[in-house]
Scaffold this active site. Structure first.
Site, PDB file in Angstrom:
ATOM      1  N   ARG A 386       0.866  -1.171   0.000  1.00 19.93           N
ATOM      2  CA  ARG A 386       0.000   0.000   0.000  1.00 19.93           C
ATOM      3  C   ARG A 386       0.901   1.217   0.000  1.00 19.93           C
ATOM      4  O   ARG A 386       1.936   1.219   0.656  1.00 19.93           O
ATOM      5  CB  ARG A 386      -0.819   0.092   1.298  1.00 19.93           C
ATOM      6  CG  ARG A 386      -1.723  -1.031   1.556  1.00 19.93           C
ATOM      7  CD  ARG A 386      -3.034  -0.833   0.809  1.00 19.93           C
ATOM      8  NE  ARG A 386      -3.603  -2.127   0.485  1.00 19.93           N
ATOM      9  CZ  ARG A 386      -4.156  -2.928   1.395  1.00 19.93           C
ATOM     10  NH1 ARG A 386      -4.247  -2.557   2.636  1.00 19.93           N
ATOM     11  NH2 ARG A 386      -4.606  -4.099   1.050  1.00 19.93           N
ATOM     12  N   ASP A 520       9.296  -5.225 -14.305  1.00 16.58           N
ATOM     13  CA  ASP A 520       7.835  -5.124 -14.124  1.00 16.58           C
ATOM     14  C   ASP A 520       7.306  -3.815 -14.700  1.00 16.58           C
ATOM     15  O   ASP A 520       6.581  -3.076 -14.036  1.00 16.58           O
ATOM     16  CB  ASP A 520       7.454  -5.274 -12.651  1.00 16.58           C
ATOM     17  CG  ASP A 520       5.960  -5.533 -12.466  1.00 16.58           C
ATOM     18  OD1 ASP A 520       5.304  -5.945 -13.447  1.00 16.58           O
ATOM     19  OD2 ASP A 520       5.443  -5.318 -11.349  1.00 16.58           O
ATOM     20  N   LYS A 522       4.989  -1.443 -16.594  1.00 17.64           N
ATOM     21  CA  LYS A 522       3.571  -1.365 -16.995  1.00 17.64           C
ATOM     22  C   LYS A 522       3.101   0.015 -16.560  1.00 17.64           C
ATOM     23  O   LYS A 522       3.763   0.662 -15.732  1.00 17.64           O
ATOM     24  CB  LYS A 522       2.752  -2.471 -16.331  1.00 17.64           C
ATOM     25  CG  LYS A 522       2.815  -2.456 -14.809  1.00 17.64           C
ATOM     26  CD  LYS A 522       2.020  -3.592 -14.211  1.00 17.64           C
ATOM     27  CE  LYS A 522       2.267  -3.691 -12.719  1.00 17.64           C
ATOM     28  NZ  LYS A 522       1.581  -4.801 -12.094  1.00 17.64           N
ATOM     29  N   ASN A 525       3.151   1.240 -12.950  1.00 21.83           N
ATOM     30  CA  ASN A 525       4.433   1.431 -12.269  1.00 21.83           C
ATOM     31  C   ASN A 525       5.209   2.633 -12.802  1.00 21.83           C
ATOM     32  O   ASN A 525       6.379   2.808 -12.500  1.00 21.83           O
ATOM     33  CB  ASN A 525       5.278   0.157 -12.354  1.00 21.83           C
ATOM     34  CG  ASN A 525       4.745  -0.936 -11.450  1.00 21.83           C
ATOM     35  OD1 ASN A 525       3.975  -0.658 -10.531  1.00 21.83           O
ATOM     36  ND2 ASN A 525       5.136  -2.171 -11.703  1.00 21.83           N
ATOM     37  N   ASP A 538       8.204   1.607  -8.329  1.00 23.93           N
ATOM     38  CA  ASP A 538       8.043   0.175  -8.077  1.00 23.93           C
ATOM     39  C   ASP A 538       9.204  -0.676  -8.598  1.00 23.93           C
ATOM     40  O   ASP A 538       9.099  -1.340  -9.623  1.00 23.93           O
ATOM     41  CB  ASP A 538       6.725  -0.333  -8.659  1.00 23.93           C
ATOM     42  CG  ASP A 538       6.408  -1.730  -8.132  1.00 23.93           C
ATOM     43  OD1 ASP A 538       7.241  -2.281  -7.379  1.00 23.93           O
ATOM     44  OD2 ASP A 538       5.353  -2.260  -8.480  1.00 23.93           O
ATOM     45  N   THR A 557       4.020  -9.194 -14.852  1.00 25.11           N
ATOM     46  CA  THR A 557       2.575  -9.059 -14.789  1.00 25.11           C
ATOM     47  C   THR A 557       1.990  -9.777 -15.995  1.00 25.11           C
ATOM     48  O   THR A 557       2.475  -9.576 -17.110  1.00 25.11           O
ATOM     49  CB  THR A 557       2.206  -7.561 -14.776  1.00 25.11           C
ATOM     50  OG1 THR A 557       2.748  -6.967 -13.599  1.00 25.11           O
ATOM     51  CG2 THR A 557       0.703  -7.366 -14.785  1.00 25.11           C
TER      52      THR A 557
HETATM   53  P1  ADP Z   1       3.632  -2.766  -5.689  1.00 27.97           P
HETATM   54  O1  ADP Z   1       5.081  -3.104  -5.595  1.00 27.97           O
HETATM   55  O2  ADP Z   1       2.846  -3.431  -4.633  1.00 27.97           O
HETATM   56  O3  ADP Z   1       3.053  -2.932  -7.059  1.00 27.97           O
HETATM   57  P2  ADP Z   1       3.885   0.112  -6.192  1.00 27.97           P
HETATM   58  O4  ADP Z   1       5.200   0.657  -5.759  1.00 27.97           O
HETATM   59  O5  ADP Z   1       3.724  -0.162  -7.636  1.00 27.97           O
HETATM   60  O6  ADP Z   1       3.534  -1.190  -5.330  1.00 27.97           O
HETATM   61  O7  ADP Z   1       2.744   1.087  -5.736  1.00 27.97           O
HETATM   62  C1  ADP Z   1       1.372   0.780  -5.968  1.00 27.97           C
HETATM   63  C2  ADP Z   1       0.635   1.972  -6.532  1.00 27.97           C
HETATM   64  O8  ADP Z   1       0.744   3.080  -5.621  1.00 27.97           O
HETATM   65  C3  ADP Z   1       1.197   2.503  -7.844  1.00 27.97           C
HETATM   66  O9  ADP Z   1       0.646   1.830  -8.948  1.00 27.97           O
HETATM   67  C4  ADP Z   1       0.778   3.973  -7.792  1.00 27.97           C
HETATM   68  O10 ADP Z   1      -0.550   4.152  -8.208  1.00 27.97           O
HETATM   69  C5  ADP Z   1       0.857   4.309  -6.316  1.00 27.97           C
HETATM   70  N1  ADP Z   1       2.163   4.932  -5.964  1.00 27.97           N
HETATM   71  C6  ADP Z   1       3.308   4.275  -5.746  1.00 27.97           C
HETATM   72  N2  ADP Z   1       4.328   5.124  -5.445  1.00 27.97           N
HETATM   73  C7  ADP Z   1       3.817   6.357  -5.470  1.00 27.97           C
HETATM   74  C8  ADP Z   1       4.368   7.676  -5.258  1.00 27.97           C
HETATM   75  N3  ADP Z   1       5.655   7.851  -4.963  1.00 27.97           N
HETATM   76  N4  ADP Z   1       3.546   8.742  -5.393  1.00 27.97           N
HETATM   77  C9  ADP Z   1       2.237   8.551  -5.703  1.00 27.97           C
HETATM   78  N5  ADP Z   1       1.667   7.357  -5.922  1.00 27.97           N
HETATM   79  C10 ADP Z   1       2.432   6.250  -5.805  1.00 27.97           C
HETATM   80 MG    MG Z   2       3.337  -1.898  -8.806  1.00 29.29          MG
END
Ligand code: ADP
Ligand code: MG
Length: 718
Positions: A386, A520, A522, A525, A538, A557
């Site tokens: 999250r 990963d 997409k 990310n 991510d 994915t």
């Molecule tokens: P996971 O590794 O579980 O996929 P992510 O790092 O991709 O987690 O984060 C999940 C989602 O959170 C992203 O797809 C994006 O929508 C939101 N998010 C992640 N990092 C940021 C950030 N630095 N600022 C704003 N939203 C973010």
């Molecule tokens: Mg992600």
């Protein structure tokens, strides 16, 4: 164009299905295959199981031969895999697999040996019989790849028995066979004097470029006087070298011939004839030049120090205390409650964060050992985490805080350590920056730049629209009437997607130069900052892959994974260029190239990804340049993929789709982003997300002391 576009409309149920697919570009969650490496292999037989009898080997092999994952295995490997399977009796009425089962229960493939099984699917609490299985039928192929819940229940209707293959067994032997084969080719290459000026990583690249050629006994492989362009290494069999009428030499395994063809067009100096069935590894000059550049140039160049390795060393963990982040305390405030977690953030940075970037004095340094973060809205979620907005209490400076449950991270701890380490060490304007990482009893945290523009999927959903496009079909052409207009979905306009794709090209180029594969890519990310620039976020699957090395973990994915990732035969950063092709397609069309509403089955999607003959359909509004670039990125053979050739990322930058694109302006962030972020882009998604998680407990319940101890042990160094 006319015929092609009408084919496109006809495919997969016509325009209606296509339009319905907008939701198909829904957010997709990442998956990964294995907990640990597959180097050590232990097969524990369950109670009642017995080893497979030798006389059953052929039957099992013939049942498996049509599966995607078995299609490229050599006989020896298939034999080893089969000999490590076991036989399991199943009593009439027993349930062999249960719909929804995950974890260990979902890592096995079954071949029916005897008896009959029913396949049942629960739909709205009613069980439906969807299929039956009997001798030689196979089920569970997908569980050899990654963890996904069983999609149906399988129960024996008679006394029955099955042969069982475990995922670890399968992956272990596939990996071993690839290592063995590649190692052999590398050894062979080391013995070719003409190639002695190649660096080790260049030879590794060549290893992947070889293909196998077979010849019958008596066949002539090369003919004296012919102009040739192929170089051969003998893998199996015996050959004879003949000049004029006279035999001048005999060649055996690991002998090579024809290497001059890699240099220039020159008549062959002798004939080589197979004396027995002959298997050769061959490489032609065109491929050689595409992969490494002209051999003459390489020979002329002085052996340069291995730049890539030097760069990698910079990113490796620094052992000295000066580089370790001292421990500090972080308090996270949420709701109205308060709790304390321990942070091992770099103290200087913690202080700097607190002071909002003001210059520090030693006094500050000693005083500020605590950081207080106030948690705000939920920004997003992925398969493993999250992400929330947080504000540093004393300065009000905002960040994004990514939180992962240790229980989930345990699935593959290596991934979170890589993410932590890599995001801490990279520095690039288009890669997300990490400021600190810390942990509490049940969670791991990483603090990142806040990206207020949401992610690229938000942008795509906001930009995608239905257009009416004239589609000339055969009938309208014949009648001479105007082409009818068809409704279809379109993603972003090309200039806008060009900006995002270009930013990702720069980020990937930087990562690859530093030996990092992202794995990963997409839209979910790729994050958008306040000005509208894109950054890769991510790094949950990012991994340092040594120059010339390879990695085997199946991860990514569904719909995006590259063929070499699917096949489990080892891959490197080539997968990122493939996924860039998928991403570019998704941005332009608002749909995925290998999925459609009719293909919910991930195995079918994987089959299409791997299958050379499965054609990718391009919508009629897409420019020829975009189509060409996508098709070069979605090249199934990694060595031939754009980005993997000698020009590396430069080949992509110089592709006609980017003609006149201001790469320097982009790199220096001097370009006007084509789209300013709007709150509305992600507000609906975030509201839904918040609603979905409103009543959720913060701490996991029912954690045993043993689990807690395991978490402590595994994540001690996070
Ligand atoms: P996971 O590794 O579980 O996929 P992510 O790092 O991709 O987690 O984060 C999940 C989602 O959170 C992203 O797809 C994006 O929508 C939101 N998010 C992640 N990092 C940021 C950030 N630095 N600022 C704003 N939203 C973010
Ligand atoms: Mg992600």
């Amino acid at each position: 164009m006319g015929i092609e576009s009408s084919k496109y409309m006809d495919g997969e149920g016509g325009p209606v299905a296509y339009i319905a697919q907008r939701t198909q570009v829904g957010r997709a969650k990442a998956i990964t295959g294995n907990k640990a490496g597959t180097t050590k292999l232990e097969v524990k037989l369950p109670p009642k199981a017995t080893p497979v009898a030798v006389e059953d080997y052929e039957f099992i092999k013939s049942s498996l031969v049509n599966l995607l994952l078995f299609s490229r295995l050599d006989r020896g490997t298939a034999q080893k895999i089969v000999s490590h399977m076991y036989m399991l009796p199943v009593a009439a009425g027993d349930i062999l697999i249960q719909q929804g089962d995950t974890g260990d229960a979902a890592t096995k493939l079954f071949v029916v040996r005897s008896g009959k099984f029913e396949v049942l699917e629960r739909r709205k609490d009613v069980m439906f019989k969807v299929n039956t299985k009997e001798r030689a039928d196979v089920f569970g192929e997908i569980s050899l790849m990654y963890d996904c819940p069983r999609s149906a229940t399988v129960a024996a209707t008679t006394e029955a028995s099955v042969f069982v293959l475990e995922r670890d067994v399968f992956r272990h032997f596939v990996q071993a066979s690839v290592e063995d084969e590649k190692g052999q080719i590398q050894l062979f290459l080391n013995s070719v004097p003409l190639l002695s000026s190649l660096r080790a990583d260049e030879k590794m690249k060549l290893v992947d470029a070889f293909v196998e050629d077979s010849f019958d006994a008596g066949a002539r492989v090369i003919v004296e006087g012919d102009v040739g362009d192929k170089f051969y290494i003998i893998k199996e069999g015996e050959a004879q070298v003949v000049q004029g009428e006279k035999e001048v030499n005999r060649l055996f395994r690991s002998d090579f011939f024809g290497e001059q063809a890699l240099l220039q067009d020159e008549p062959r100096r002798a004939t080589v004839r197979a004396l027995s069935p002959l298997v050769c590894l061959s490489l032609d000059r065109r491929t050689f030049v595409a992969v490494l550049g002209p051999l003459q140039d390489i020979m002329a160049k002085e052996k340069s120090p291995e730049v890539v390795n030097q760069r990698m060393a910079k990113l490796k963990p620094q052992g000295s205390a000066a580089h370790r982040r001292p421990t500090a305390e972080v308090l996270i405030k949420y709701d109205s409650g308060r709790r304390t977690i321990t942070c091992d953030g770099h103290l200087d940075e913690v202080v700097e964060l607190r002071r909002g970037g003001q210059k520090m004095t030693d006094e500050h340094r000693d005083a500020d050992k605590q950081l207080v973060m106030v948690e705000g809205e939920l920004l997003g979620e992925g398969a493993f985490s999250r992400v929330c907005r947080v504000a540093e209490e004393s300065t009000g400076r905002v960040f994004a805080l990514k939180r992962m449950a240790k229980s989930a991270a345990l699935q593959c701890p290596e991934h979170v350590f890589c993410e932590q380490h890599i995001t801490r060490n990279i520095a690039h304007p288009f890669c997300l920056r990490q400021y600190a990482s810390f942990k509490d009893k049940c969670h791991l945290y990483m603090l990142f730049d806040l990206m207020p523009g949401g992610d690229l999927m938000d942008v795509l959903v906001a930009e995608a629209k239905v257009i009416k496009y004239p589609v000339a079909d055969k009938n309208s052409l014949r009648k001479g009437c105007l082409a009818p207009k068809m409704k279809m979905w379109q993603g972003m306009e090309e200039p806008m997607s060009r900006f995002y794709v270009a930013s990702i090209v720069l980020a990937l180029e930087y990562l690859h130069d530093n030996g990092i594969a992202f794995r990963d890519l997409k839209p979910e990310n790729v994050l958008i900052d306040g000005q509208g620039y894109a950054k890769l976020g991510d790094f949950g699957f990012a991994k340092q892959v040594e120059a010339g090395g390879r990695t085997y973990t199946f991860c990514g994915t569904p719909g995006y994974v590259a063929p070499e990732n699917v096949m489990g035969r080892g891959y490197n950063h080539s997968v990122d260029w493939w996924t860039l092709g998928v991403l570019m397609y998704v941005l332009l069309t608002a749909r995925q190239p290998f999925t459609s509403p009719k293909t919910q089955d991930p195995m079918e999607v994987m089959r299409r990804i791997v299958d050379d003959r499965w054609p990718i359909k391009y919508p009629p509004y897409m420019s020829d340049e975009a189509r060409d670039l996508i098709s070069k990125l979605l090249e199934r053979k990694p060595v031939k993929r754009i980005g993997m050739l000698q020009g590396r990322a430069r080949d992509i930058k110089e592709h006609p789709w980017f003609v006149d694109f201001d790469w320097e302006g982009l790199a220096a962030r001097r370009m006007d982003p084509p789209r300013k972020p709007k709150d509305a882009d992600s507000s609906k998604r975030k509201a839904e997300l918040a609603e979905a998680h409103r009543a959720e407990p913060r701490e996991p319940t029912n954690v045993t002391p043993q689990q807690m101890a395991e978490w402590d042990r595994v994540f001690r160094d996070f």
